[in-house]
Design an enzyme around this catalytic site. Structure first.
Site, short mmCIF file in Angstrom:
data_model
loop_
_atom_site.label_atom_id
_atom_site.label_comp_id
_atom_site.label_asym_id
_atom_site.label_seq_id
_atom_site.Cartn_x
_atom_site.Cartn_y
_atom_site.Cartn_z
N MET A 1 0.95 -1.04 0.05
CA MET A 1 0.03 -0.01 -0.04
C MET A 1 0.87 1.25 -0.10
O MET A 1 2.17 1.09 0.28
CB MET A 1 -0.82 0.09 1.30
CG MET A 1 -1.90 -1.25 1.38
SD MET A 1 -2.97 -1.31 -0.11
CE MET A 1 -4.31 -0.15 0.28
N CYS A 2 0.12 2.38 -0.26
CA CYS A 2 1.07 3.77 -0.29
C CYS A 2 0.10 4.84 0.37
O CYS A 2 -0.90 4.54 0.91
CB CYS A 2 1.32 3.89 -1.95
SG CYS A 2 1.93 2.67 -2.61
N ARG A 3 0.71 5.98 0.33
CA ARG A 3 -0.16 7.21 0.54
C ARG A 3 0.02 8.15 -0.75
O ARG A 3 1.33 8.07 -1.15
CB ARG A 3 0.38 7.87 1.83
CG ARG A 3 0.50 7.10 2.96
CD ARG A 3 -1.19 7.03 3.86
NE ARG A 3 -2.01 5.73 2.88
CZ ARG A 3 -3.19 5.64 3.30
NH1 ARG A 3 -3.81 6.32 4.11
NH2 ARG A 3 -3.93 4.60 2.48
#
Length: 249
Positions: A1-3
């Site tokens: 996942m990331c932001r």
């Protein structure tokens, strides 16, 4: 996942968007508050921006190191200004590439693209969707990672003339039909508009005074943040925001 985040509005320094605000993208790289998968985003970062008064396409700066480990970023971020930005900090999908080419934003012409999400068995996805890649497309894919494949499939639709909101909505619906557990927060901008999907992780927006920010997490000290509902499509400009439910196949 990331932001990730996208900004449209009066030109600001990249520092004002990425590093100096409390709970900025910089802080979210090691202390995210809303992230569904993973606890740290240390597998690279990238920023794409449209230079003010420049009709050319966006400029990108991408690294395969944690954002806090780049000694050049503070100086660059303070110097560079833009009224249209897309940036991300990355937590890699297991088995994916760790090179900077795997870090968003991905680009084509004036488009910038980012994925906050995960698609399992992504290598088989084109076949499962009935959209096999051509040899030219296989050779052009930028990195061995789910985000790069999704961008190739989205870009294919954009090049064919499909409007950006419909292109992302159709892609998400197809992927979810084949991979129901996929997390698909997509973010796309051409420097004038932002299109985003929320499915599987957090997404917020703030729109006032001809300034738009769409981001994985809000900056608490700034009032006016609104959460995008789960399984939604956002299309926005500097002055308007439209939300609707994503279709399902």
């Amino acid at each position: 996942m990331c932001r990730h985040l996208a900004y449209l509005g009066p030109p600001l320094s990249l520092a004002e968007l990425l590093t100096t605000p409390p709970h900025s993208l910089y802080e979210q790289s090691w202390a995210p508050k809303c992230q569904v998968g993973g606890t740290v985003n240390a597998d690279g970062f990238g920023v794409g921006w449209y230079p003010p008064d420049d009709g050319a396409g966006p400029v990108r700066y991408r690294r395969a190191v944690p954002i806090w480990a780049d000694e050049n970023l503070p100086g660059l971020a303070a110097l560079l200004h833009s009224g249209a930005v897309l940036a991300s900090v990355r937590s890699t999908t297991p088995g994916g590439s760790n090179h900077e080419t795997a870090v968003a934003p991905f680009a084509l012409g004036r488009w910038l693209f980012s994925l906050n999400g995960r698609v399992d068995r992504w290598e088989q996805l084109p076949t499962d969707l009935g959209e096999p890649l051509t040899l030219a497309e296989l050779l052009s894919i930028e990195a061995h990672v789910d985000a790069a494949l999704l961008w190739l499939m989205a870009a294919r639709r954009l090049v064919a003339g499909q409007p950006a909101p419909e292109a992302l909505a159709e892609l998400v619906a197809g992927v979810l039909a084949a991979r129901p557990d996929a997390r698909l927060n997509l973010l796309l901008t051409d420097g004038s508009t932002v299109v985003a999907t929320r499915h599987g992780d957090s997404l917020w927006y703030r729109s006032e005074d001809e300034r738009l920010i769409v981001a994985s997490e809000p900056v608490p000290e700034q009032p006016g943040w609104r959460e995008v509902p789960e399984h939604s499509l956002l299309r926005a400009s500097r002055t308007s925001v439209d939300l609707q439910a994503l279709p399902r196949l």
